[in-house]
Write a protein that holds these residues in place. Sequence first.
Motif, PDB file in Angstrom:
ATOM      1  N   ALA A   9      14.982  36.361  77.903  1.00  0.00           N
ATOM      2  CA  ALA A   9      16.301  36.871  77.500  1.00  0.00           C
ATOM      3  C   ALA A   9      17.408  35.828  77.633  1.00  0.00           C
ATOM      4  O   ALA A   9      18.225  35.647  76.726  1.00  0.00           O
ATOM      5  N   GLU A  10      17.451  35.141  78.763  1.00  0.00           N
ATOM      6  CA  GLU A  10      18.509  34.147  78.977  1.00  0.00           C
ATOM      7  C   GLU A  10      18.394  33.026  77.951  1.00  0.00           C
ATOM      8  O   GLU A  10      19.404  32.564  77.396  1.00  0.00           O
ATOM      9  N   ASP A  11      17.180  32.590  77.681  1.00  0.00           N
ATOM     10  CA  ASP A  11      16.965  31.534  76.696  1.00  0.00           C
ATOM     11  C   ASP A  11      17.334  31.999  75.289  1.00  0.00           C
ATOM     12  O   ASP A  11      17.943  31.242  74.519  1.00  0.00           O
ATOM     13  N   LEU A  12      16.981  33.240  74.945  1.00  0.00           N
ATOM     14  CA  LEU A  12      17.312  33.759  73.613  1.00  0.00           C
ATOM     15  C   LEU A  12      18.817  33.877  73.423  1.00  0.00           C
ATOM     16  O   LEU A  12      19.331  33.607  72.329  1.00  0.00           O
ATOM     17  N   ARG A  13      19.530  34.261  74.479  1.00  0.00           N
ATOM     18  CA  ARG A  13      20.995  34.303  74.382  1.00  0.00           C
ATOM     19  C   ARG A  13      21.550  32.903  74.152  1.00  0.00           C
ATOM     20  O   ARG A  13      22.490  32.707  73.358  1.00  0.00           O
ATOM     21  N   ALA A  14      20.971  31.923  74.838  1.00  0.00           N
ATOM     22  CA  ALA A  14      21.417  30.543  74.648  1.00  0.00           C
ATOM     23  C   ALA A  14      21.118  30.069  73.221  1.00  0.00           C
ATOM     24  O   ALA A  14      21.935  29.367  72.608  1.00  0.00           O
ATOM     25  N   VAL A  15      19.980  30.466  72.666  1.00  0.00           N
ATOM     26  CA  VAL A  15      19.627  30.103  71.290  1.00  0.00           C
ATOM     27  C   VAL A  15      20.620  30.722  70.312  1.00  0.00           C
ATOM     28  O   VAL A  15      21.097  30.057  69.378  1.00  0.00           O
ATOM     29  N   ASP A  16      20.956  31.983  70.524  1.00  0.00           N
ATOM     30  CA  ASP A  16      21.937  32.636  69.646  1.00  0.00           C
ATOM     31  C   ASP A  16      23.286  31.921  69.705  1.00  0.00           C
ATOM     32  O   ASP A  16      23.974  31.769  68.681  1.00  0.00           O
ATOM     33  N   ALA A  17      23.667  31.480  70.910  1.00  0.00           N
ATOM     34  CA  ALA A  17      24.935  30.750  71.049  1.00  0.00           C
ATOM     35  C   ALA A  17      24.884  29.423  70.295  1.00  0.00           C
ATOM     36  O   ALA A  17      25.858  29.021  69.647  1.00  0.00           O
ATOM     37  N   VAL A  18      23.749  28.743  70.361  1.00  0.00           N
ATOM     38  CA  VAL A  18      23.585  27.490  69.625  1.00  0.00           C
ATOM     39  C   VAL A  18      23.686  27.749  68.123  1.00  0.00           C
ATOM     40  O   VAL A  18      24.367  27.023  67.388  1.00  0.00           O
ATOM     41  N   ILE A  19      23.032  28.800  67.650  1.00  0.00           N
ATOM     42  CA  ILE A  19      23.054  29.118  66.219  1.00  0.00           C
ATOM     43  C   ILE A  19      24.482  29.364  65.752  1.00  0.00           C
ATOM     44  O   ILE A  19      24.929  28.821  64.736  1.00  0.00           O
ATOM     45  N   ARG A  20      25.219  30.168  66.497  1.00  0.00           N
ATOM     46  CA  ARG A  20      26.604  30.461  66.110  1.00  0.00           C
ATOM     47  C   ARG A  20      27.455  29.185  66.089  1.00  0.00           C
ATOM     48  O   ARG A  20      28.262  28.981  65.171  1.00  0.00           O
ATOM     49  N   ALA A  21      27.279  28.361  67.072  1.00  0.00           N
ATOM     50  CA  ALA A  21      28.084  27.130  67.143  1.00  0.00           C
ATOM     51  C   ALA A  21      27.725  26.170  66.013  1.00  0.00           C
ATOM     52  O   ALA A  21      28.606  25.576  65.371  1.00  0.00           O
ATOM     53  N   ARG A  22      26.437  26.035  65.736  1.00  0.00           N
ATOM     54  CA  ARG A  22      25.994  25.050  64.744  1.00  0.00           C
ATOM     55  C   ARG A  22      26.240  25.507  63.311  1.00  0.00           C
ATOM     56  O   ARG A  22      26.287  24.676  62.395  1.00  0.00           O
ATOM     57  N   LEU A  23      26.385  26.803  63.094  1.00  0.00           N
ATOM     58  CA  LEU A  23      26.609  27.289  61.734  1.00  0.00           C
ATOM     59  C   LEU A  23      28.072  27.208  61.314  1.00  0.00           C
ATOM     60  O   LEU A  23      28.397  27.481  60.161  1.00  0.00           O
ATOM     61  N   GLN A  61      31.251  32.682  55.836  1.00  0.00           N
ATOM     62  CA  GLN A  61      31.071  34.094  55.480  1.00  0.00           C
ATOM     63  C   GLN A  61      29.588  34.444  55.349  1.00  0.00           C
ATOM     64  O   GLN A  61      29.130  35.446  55.910  1.00  0.00           O
ATOM     65  N   VAL A  62      28.866  33.630  54.599  1.00  0.00           N
ATOM     66  CA  VAL A  62      27.442  33.911  54.400  1.00  0.00           C
ATOM     67  C   VAL A  62      26.686  33.750  55.713  1.00  0.00           C
ATOM     68  O   VAL A  62      25.812  34.566  56.040  1.00  0.00           O
ATOM     69  N   SER A  63      27.023  32.732  56.492  1.00  0.00           N
ATOM     70  CA  SER A  63      26.352  32.517  57.775  1.00  0.00           C
ATOM     71  C   SER A  63      26.561  33.694  58.714  1.00  0.00           C
ATOM     72  O   SER A  63      25.624  34.166  59.367  1.00  0.00           O
ATOM     73  N   GLU A  64      27.786  34.184  58.806  1.00  0.00           N
ATOM     74  CA  GLU A  64      28.076  35.333  59.663  1.00  0.00           C
ATOM     75  C   GLU A  64      27.323  36.567  59.182  1.00  0.00           C
ATOM     76  O   GLU A  64      26.825  37.369  59.983  1.00  0.00           O
ATOM     77  N   TYR A  65      27.224  36.727  57.883  1.00  0.00           N
ATOM     78  CA  TYR A  65      26.482  37.851  57.308  1.00  0.00           C
ATOM     79  C   TYR A  65      25.007  37.788  57.718  1.00  0.00           C
ATOM     80  O   TYR A  65      24.407  38.804  58.085  1.00  0.00           O
ATOM     81  N   ILE A  66      24.447  36.597  57.679  1.00  0.00           N
ATOM     82  CA  ILE A  66      23.043  36.408  58.059  1.00  0.00           C
ATOM     83  C   ILE A  66      22.842  36.703  59.549  1.00  0.00           C
ATOM     84  O   ILE A  66      21.909  37.401  59.948  1.00  0.00           O
ATOM     85  N   ILE A  67      23.719  36.168  60.387  1.00  0.00           N
ATOM     86  CA  ILE A  67      23.593  36.365  61.837  1.00  0.00           C
ATOM     87  C   ILE A  67      23.679  37.843  62.176  1.00  0.00           C
ATOM     88  O   ILE A  67      22.914  38.374  62.996  1.00  0.00           O
TER      89      ILE A  67
END
Length: 322
Positions: free
Chosen positions: A11-25, A34-40
């Motif tokens: 869980a902790e690692d997956l939260r960190a991955v989600d944070a990386v995805i949001r930052a990198r997109l 807009q499209v990136s946020e829609y996908i996330i």
Amino acid sequence: MTIDDIRRLAAEDLRAVDAVIRARLHSEVALVNQVSEYIIAAGGKRLRPLLGILASGACGARGAAVHELAAVIELIHTATLLHDDVVDDSAMRRGRSTANSAFGNPAAVLVGDFLYSRAFQMMVTVRNMRVMEVLSEATNVIAEGEVLQLMNARDPDLTEDAYLHVIRYKTAKLFEAAGRIGAVLGGAGEGAEGALAAYGMHLGTAFQLIDDVLDYSGERAQTGKNLGDDLAEGKATLPLIYAMREGSPAQQALLRQAIESGGEAGFEPVEQVIRETGALDYARAAAEREAGRARECVGILPDSQYKQSLLDLPAFAVARSS
């Protein structure tokens, strides 16, 4: 372990991955955001990054590099989905309109390109040439798999071996890369690298075979897409291939016409033939064999919660309903 137990471990690692995805997109281009946020917001199982996290943990690797590369794997996967939906003219994924339906085909294709290029930027930050080799080769093989699938569309004579070749390129290759990278990051050696790559390949194949089953037997509310989408796209998946092989001449003629026309005559007659021939049971049994082979691959690893999760994850892949 259940899938919930496995997700709690990671869980902790997956939260960190989600944070990386949001930052990198993030992009200075509004439409990309807009499209990136829609996908996330659409979510997803995150099964490929989960595999990367578990494989890394089983080999003793933790931390920022694991999170960065797990995010890379998810971005590559998402890029393939964006392009797939355009090629297949899909209208629904994960229970909502596809990005191409919401924003148009040009935006979906170009944002897919952005995800690929951003993923390669992220790979460089880890400064590991072996990682670059694994992920660049996987991305190329996935593209070849997409082309093979396009070439095989509306072919009622597609063989089981040819179909398995496609899904090992198109779907299983990224699972394979996720497993292999875990061993690379952990410095676990060629034996563990090969074992985790094979684990990922078998797991990814099992996962796709269950997708094939669910396209003829799932519930739209659970699968998040319309039943019969594969047939409508002219894809002869394993249930259809088996039914073509085992059905009566009349059943074979019906399936042949349905594959060639994209099911214009209706989904229900095809579904009935698939059930009458036992094709869904055959495909599910094939998935279970792949899951068993995946489990056999991890014996080389030292005992840990991560290894146990890898042993238990294939059961989820074949028992899922979405």
